[in-house]
Design an enzyme around this catalytic site. Structure first.
Site, PDB file in Angstrom:
ATOM      1  CE  LYS A  76      16.240  -7.778  25.078  1.00  0.00           C
ATOM      2  NZ  LYS A  76      14.980  -7.026  24.898  1.00  0.00           N
ATOM      3  CB  SER A 151      15.583  -5.135  21.528  1.00  0.00           C
ATOM      4  OG  SER A 151      14.856  -5.327  22.735  1.00  0.00           O
ATOM      5  CB  SER A 175      11.747  -5.772  22.664  1.00  0.00           C
ATOM      6  OG  SER A 175      12.248  -4.701  21.918  1.00  0.00           O
TER       7      SER A 175
HETATM    8  N1  GLN Z   1      11.441  -1.204  18.741  1.00  0.00           N
HETATM    9  C1  GLN Z   1      11.209  -0.435  19.909  1.00  0.00           C
HETATM   10  C2  GLN Z   1      12.376   0.502  20.144  1.00  0.00           C
HETATM   11  O1  GLN Z   1      13.283   0.450  19.400  1.00  0.00           O
HETATM   12  C3  GLN Z   1      10.953  -1.302  21.099  1.00  0.00           C
HETATM   13  C4  GLN Z   1      12.171  -1.838  21.718  1.00  0.00           C
HETATM   14  C5  GLN Z   1      11.882  -2.608  22.975  1.00  0.00           C
HETATM   15  O2  GLN Z   1      10.748  -3.003  23.241  1.00  0.00           O
HETATM   16  N2  GLN Z   1      12.918  -2.807  23.770  1.00  0.00           N
HETATM   17  O3  GLN Z   1      12.384   1.264  21.035  1.00  0.00           O
END
Ligand code: GLN
Length: 483
Positions: A76, A151, A175
């Protein structure tokens, strides 16, 4: 060759059926051919990959072995990679070449993993759809009109499309698990402190945790083995011995106590997903597990608490990107204030700006007690709920997401609608617990995930349950049409 899992690749390399260099070339060609449809990579690292593959082949020729030696992966794009762009999905870091490798990157490279590239992601890991990336949205290989989740959407789409067997992700509020669920992968968020955050660009430091994304639990065990461990460079890293995760896969589930929280099945959950979750429970019962209804009474407060704490930490973490110390700098600033304002205004996208404002507001004098402190108290209540539940059960099971992957753009005008999709995943981050999502079936041709949560440092138990489930089901082996 592109269908092989990490475990199969390790066997193939050991048996000299193919070399890492051959495999790497096949996958790089596949990425060049198919990724234009998906947009799952921000950067490809062909030269590095071929150098690492040849080095891994040479190490094998010298008698070395290991499940990751010569295994192709991707990171990532928030794991720092020395000399390689590390963008975090943001214009702010579009031209940032990290001066060092993140601990996770260095550990996996030392184990012989081959880095094919850096995967697309929501900007600064904020999002659940991979639509907030400066580099454009990622498409779900199961249906190119749908989001892959976020994400870590690039890692998810790439692995689901068989562009490579596994990739790293990070999970602040879901994410790893949510995109894994929406693309039919197995993804594991480890216990907070299990995997080093050093060199992982921070979103919300008390919640962020790196982990593996792959098609099987067996492969997650292999990748997690390479990522986990104490790191003196990360003050929140925990000095606990790392067990042999692959050895934990084969335990019997006889007598395993699985808790199913009654709050998970309230309004908001797609009834077709509820049915698939019940089917997975029945499958595990057949394997000897005992099911018990439990309660997590404070779960309803998790989303508001998370969406105060995460933005609060983000507003602090992202203050360093000011065009002076770090990040994009605007053209021709009139004065220092103009430089700050325009560098941040032009460098950050709208979702990141929204969260910085929410976070700064929640932390400001006069509102701190009402929002931030209150959210921290809720966080403790949520943790206490889990501690009480784990006195009665060994594993907690439920859906990973309330809905399957939605259409690209469907939730863009309403950020709160997207936040609500995180309802099942964020509690594990608030409590610091490990969680895993694994394939559990399909709704309208789109994958559905079942989530397992375990007590601290019981990643091996999660992998064990998922592996036994996968030995008896074939959801995880389904391949999206066209890939
Ligand atoms: N969807 C969640 C957010 O927008 C989690 C994102 C993540 O785990 N990086 O914060």
């Amino acid at each position: 060759m592109h269908q092989l899992t990490l475990a199969e690749i390790a066997r193939g390399l050991a048996d000299k059926k193919f070399s890492s260099e051959e495999l790497t070339k096949v996958l790089l060609a596949r990425i060049a051919q198919l990724d234009p449809q998906l947009n799952s990579f921000i950067s490809l690292t062909e030269d590095l990959a071929l150098t690492q593959a040849k080095a891994a082949d040479a190490r094998r020729a010298n008698g070395e072995s290991g499940p990751l030696l010569g295994a192709p992966i991707a990171h990532k794009d928030l794991f720092c990679t020395q000399g390689i762009r590390t963008s975090c999905g943001s214009k702010m870091l579009d031209n940032f070449k990290a001066p060092y490798d993140a601990t996770v990157v260095a550990k996996l490279a030392a184990a012989g993993a081959v880095t094919l590239g850096k995967t697309n992601m929501d900007e600064f890991a904020m999002g659940s759809a991979n639509e907030s990336s400066y580099y454009g949205a990622v498409k779900n290989p199961w249906n190119l009109e749908h989001v892959p989740g976020g994400s870590s959407g690039g890692s998810a789409a790439a692995v689901a499309a068989r562009l490579l067997p596994a990739a790293t992700g990070t999970d602040t509020g879901g994410s790893i698990r949510q995109p894994a669920a929406l693309t039919n992968l197995t993804g594991l968020k480890p216990t907070y402190g299990r995997v080093s955050r050093w060199g992982m660009i921070a979103y919300a430091s008390s919640l962020d945790q790196g982990g593996p994304m792959a098609r099987t639990a067996e492969d997650c065990a292999i990748l997690l083995q390479g990522m986990a461990g104490f790191d003196p460079n990360d003050s929140t890293s925990i000095d606990e011995p790392v067990p042999d995760y692959s050895a934990s896969l084969n335990g019997s589930l006889q007598g395993l106590r699985i808790g199913v929280p009654k709050e998970y099945f309230s309004a908001g959950l797609d009834p077709r997903i509820a049915e698939l979750i019940h089917n997975s429970v029945k499958e595990l019962e057949k394997l000897g597990a005992v099911i018990k209804e439990i309660s997590l009474p404070n779960m309803q407060h998790a989303i508001p608490a998370y969406y105060v704490i995460a933005p609060a930490e983000a507003s602090s973490n992202l203050s360093r990107f000011d065009g002076v110390r770090f990040g994009y700098r605007c053209e021709d600033p009139k004065n220092l204030e103009d430089l700050y304002k325009r560098s941040r205004g032009e460098g950050f996208g709208p979702e990141v700006q929204r969260r910085i404002m929410v976070g700064a507001y929640a932390l400001s004098a006069g509102y701190y007690d009402a929002y931030y402190l209150k959210a921290q108290k809720i966080r403790r209540l949520i943790k206490n709920d889990f501690m009480a539940a784990f006195n009665e059960v060994d594993i907690i099971l439920g859906p990973t997401t309330p809905n399957p992957a939605w259409k690209l753009g469907a939730k863009n005008s309403d950020p709160v609608a997207a936040y609500l999709e995180d309802v099942y995943t964020i509690t594990a981050n608030l409590a610091g617990l490990p969680g895993l999502s694994m394939p559990a079936g399909f709704v309208d041709g789109l994958p559905v995930g079942v989530q397992l949560l375990a007590p601290y440092f019981q990643e091996g138990r999660l992998l064990n349950v998922a592996h036994q489930y996968q030995l008896n089901t074939d959801w995880h082996t389904r391949t999206p049409t066209g890939f």
